[in-house]
Scaffold this motif. Structure first.
Motif, mmCIF file in Angstrom:
data_model
loop_
_atom_site.group_PDB
_atom_site.id
_atom_site.type_symbol
_atom_site.label_atom_id
_atom_site.label_comp_id
_atom_site.label_asym_id
_atom_site.label_seq_id
_atom_site.Cartn_x
_atom_site.Cartn_y
_atom_site.Cartn_z
ATOM 1 N N UNK A 9 11.092 55.653 1.356
ATOM 2 C CA UNK A 9 10.155 54.273 2.499
ATOM 3 C C UNK A 9 10.882 53.264 2.504
ATOM 4 N N UNK A 10 11.654 53.043 3.954
ATOM 5 C CA UNK A 10 12.466 51.669 4.659
ATOM 6 C C UNK A 10 13.982 52.525 4.684
ATOM 7 N N UNK A 11 13.894 53.512 4.341
ATOM 8 C CA UNK A 11 15.058 53.870 4.955
ATOM 9 C C UNK A 11 15.174 55.412 5.347
ATOM 10 N N UNK A 12 14.579 55.972 4.858
ATOM 11 C CA UNK A 12 14.729 57.509 5.327
ATOM 12 C C UNK A 12 13.578 58.232 5.576
ATOM 13 N N UNK A 13 12.645 57.835 5.755
ATOM 14 C CA UNK A 13 11.568 57.490 6.105
ATOM 15 C C UNK A 13 10.773 56.364 6.743
ATOM 16 N N UNK A 14 10.328 56.208 7.913
ATOM 17 C CA UNK A 14 9.638 54.796 8.329
ATOM 18 C C UNK A 14 8.524 54.833 8.957
ATOM 19 N N UNK A 15 7.595 53.465 8.733
ATOM 20 C CA UNK A 15 6.264 53.829 8.854
ATOM 21 C C UNK A 15 5.886 52.686 10.656
ATOM 22 N N UNK A 16 5.172 52.911 11.164
ATOM 23 C CA UNK A 16 4.300 52.725 12.473
ATOM 24 C C UNK A 16 4.104 51.259 11.971
ATOM 25 N N UNK A 17 4.377 50.221 12.308
ATOM 26 C CA UNK A 17 2.745 48.566 12.390
ATOM 27 C C UNK A 17 1.555 48.795 12.885
ATOM 28 N N UNK A 18 2.039 49.745 14.017
ATOM 29 C CA UNK A 18 1.206 49.928 14.658
ATOM 30 C C UNK A 18 -0.534 50.514 14.501
ATOM 31 N N UNK A 19 0.445 51.631 13.281
ATOM 32 C CA UNK A 19 -0.637 52.557 13.093
ATOM 33 C C UNK A 19 -1.983 52.326 12.402
ATOM 34 N N UNK A 20 -0.867 50.920 10.931
ATOM 35 C CA UNK A 20 -1.987 50.130 10.544
ATOM 36 C C UNK A 20 -2.761 49.335 11.100
ATOM 37 N N UNK A 21 -2.356 48.386 12.060
ATOM 38 C CA UNK A 21 -2.989 47.366 12.615
ATOM 39 C C UNK A 21 -4.381 47.859 13.190
ATOM 40 N N UNK A 31 27.524 51.635 -7.472
ATOM 41 C CA UNK A 31 27.815 51.468 -5.893
ATOM 42 C C UNK A 31 26.975 50.642 -5.318
ATOM 43 N N UNK A 32 25.710 50.084 -4.523
ATOM 44 C CA UNK A 32 25.059 49.526 -4.219
ATOM 45 C C UNK A 32 24.955 48.648 -2.635
ATOM 46 N N UNK A 33 23.933 48.902 -1.744
ATOM 47 C CA UNK A 33 24.401 48.961 -0.287
ATOM 48 C C UNK A 33 22.886 48.851 0.062
ATOM 49 N N UNK A 34 23.029 47.061 0.616
ATOM 50 C CA UNK A 34 21.563 47.279 1.522
ATOM 51 C C UNK A 34 21.529 47.654 2.601
ATOM 52 N N UNK A 35 20.176 48.329 2.738
ATOM 53 C CA UNK A 35 20.016 49.250 4.059
ATOM 54 C C UNK A 35 19.783 47.934 4.713
ATOM 55 N N UNK A 36 19.898 48.078 6.056
ATOM 56 C CA UNK A 36 19.413 46.692 7.794
ATOM 57 C C UNK A 36 19.147 47.517 8.156
ATOM 58 N N UNK A 37 19.568 48.908 8.591
ATOM 59 C CA UNK A 37 19.333 50.024 9.703
ATOM 60 C C UNK A 37 20.116 50.609 10.200
ATOM 61 N N UNK A 38 20.425 51.870 11.099
ATOM 62 C CA UNK A 38 21.491 52.183 11.515
ATOM 63 C C UNK A 38 22.629 51.859 11.670
ATOM 64 N N UNK A 39 23.132 50.679 12.778
ATOM 65 C CA UNK A 39 24.270 50.211 12.312
ATOM 66 C C UNK A 39 24.774 50.252 10.826
ATOM 67 N N UNK A 40 24.580 50.515 10.155
ATOM 68 C CA UNK A 40 25.042 50.288 8.514
ATOM 69 C C UNK A 40 25.962 51.404 8.073
ATOM 70 N N UNK A 41 25.545 52.586 8.828
ATOM 71 C CA UNK A 41 25.880 54.159 8.362
ATOM 72 C C UNK A 41 28.155 54.067 8.657
ATOM 73 N N UNK A 42 28.648 53.556 9.400
ATOM 74 C CA UNK A 42 30.610 53.877 9.912
ATOM 75 C C UNK A 42 30.054 53.456 8.573
ATOM 76 N N UNK A 43 30.166 51.839 7.516
ATOM 77 C CA UNK A 43 30.408 51.284 6.401
ATOM 78 C C UNK A 43 29.986 52.807 5.058
#
Length: 206
Positions: A14-26, A187-199
């Motif tokens: 959750x938050x990495x491989x699976x994303x949630x659309x907040x509009x559904x909950x709202x 080794x651990x990396x804090x995911x922030x989005x697809x821009x992290x993938x090259x690293x």
């Protein structure tokens, strides 16, 4: 002294491989007259969540507890149950960029594990999202009886991968889980989005 090159990957769901659309909950909260944010805030109460993600209670029991807590703001128990049921019908979506990365990593010969704090509904969700065959193994906190960020969770994950902690790269969007993995020697990396993938690709390069 430089760290060893990672040869295995652990990725959060959750938050990495699976994303949630907040509009559904709202939309559900508006339809049932619930305060904004009430569903997620209630579900994430540690007193309700912790037993579910450590296998002490089922996903259904967890959601029953959420509905019970929401009964008054929802205007009655039946209405709260209906709101929770409608909310839970949505199971999120797979991030195509992360899935492509996972496939690349496996194709290069590295093992990939899914490491998640989840309930006994996880297997059903993975089937729904067509992810069952996309990873080499699944580390589900409710099956292990211990949750991230506990050191024991990461020790069990590395044992399952067959890799020493120093050769495992862990990716998660939660700071506490990242710190817990580092404390366990990964080794651990804090995911922030697809821009992290090259690293991340470079970190796993042969």
């Amino acid at each position: 002294m430089a760290r060893e090159r990672a040869t295995a990957l652990l990725v959060d769901l959750d938050g990495v491989l699976r994303q949630w659309d907040p509009a559904v909950t709202e939309a559900v909260e508006r339809e049932f007259g619930l305060p904004a944010g009430a569903l997620l805030e209630t579900a994430m109460r540690w007193s309700l969540l912790q037993p579910a993600v450590t296998g002490q209670i089922s996903h259904l029991d967890w959601m029953a507890g959420v509905a019970e807590a929401l009964a008054e703001p929802a205007g009655g128990r039946e209405r709260a149950v209906a709101a929770v049921d409608q909310w839970q019908a949505y199971r999120g979506v797979v991030d195509p960029d992360v899935l492509a990365f996972v496939r690349e990593v496996r194709a290069s010969g590295h093992r990939v594990g899914l490491a998640t704090n989840a309930t006994d509904r996880l297997d059903t969700d993975l089937a729904t999202l067509e992810l069952v065959d996309e990873v080499d193994l699944v580390l589900n906190s409710s099956a292990l009886g211990v949750h991230k960020p506990a050191k024991e969770f990461f020790q069990l994950a590395c044992q399952a991968l067959g890799s020493p902690p120093g050769r495992v790269l862990f990716v998660d969007d939660d700071d506490r889980s990242v710190r817990g993995a580092r404390a366990a020697g990964l080794s651990a990396y804090r995911w922030s989005g697809p821009a992290d993938l090259p690293y991340l690709r470079a970190a796993l390069a042969d």
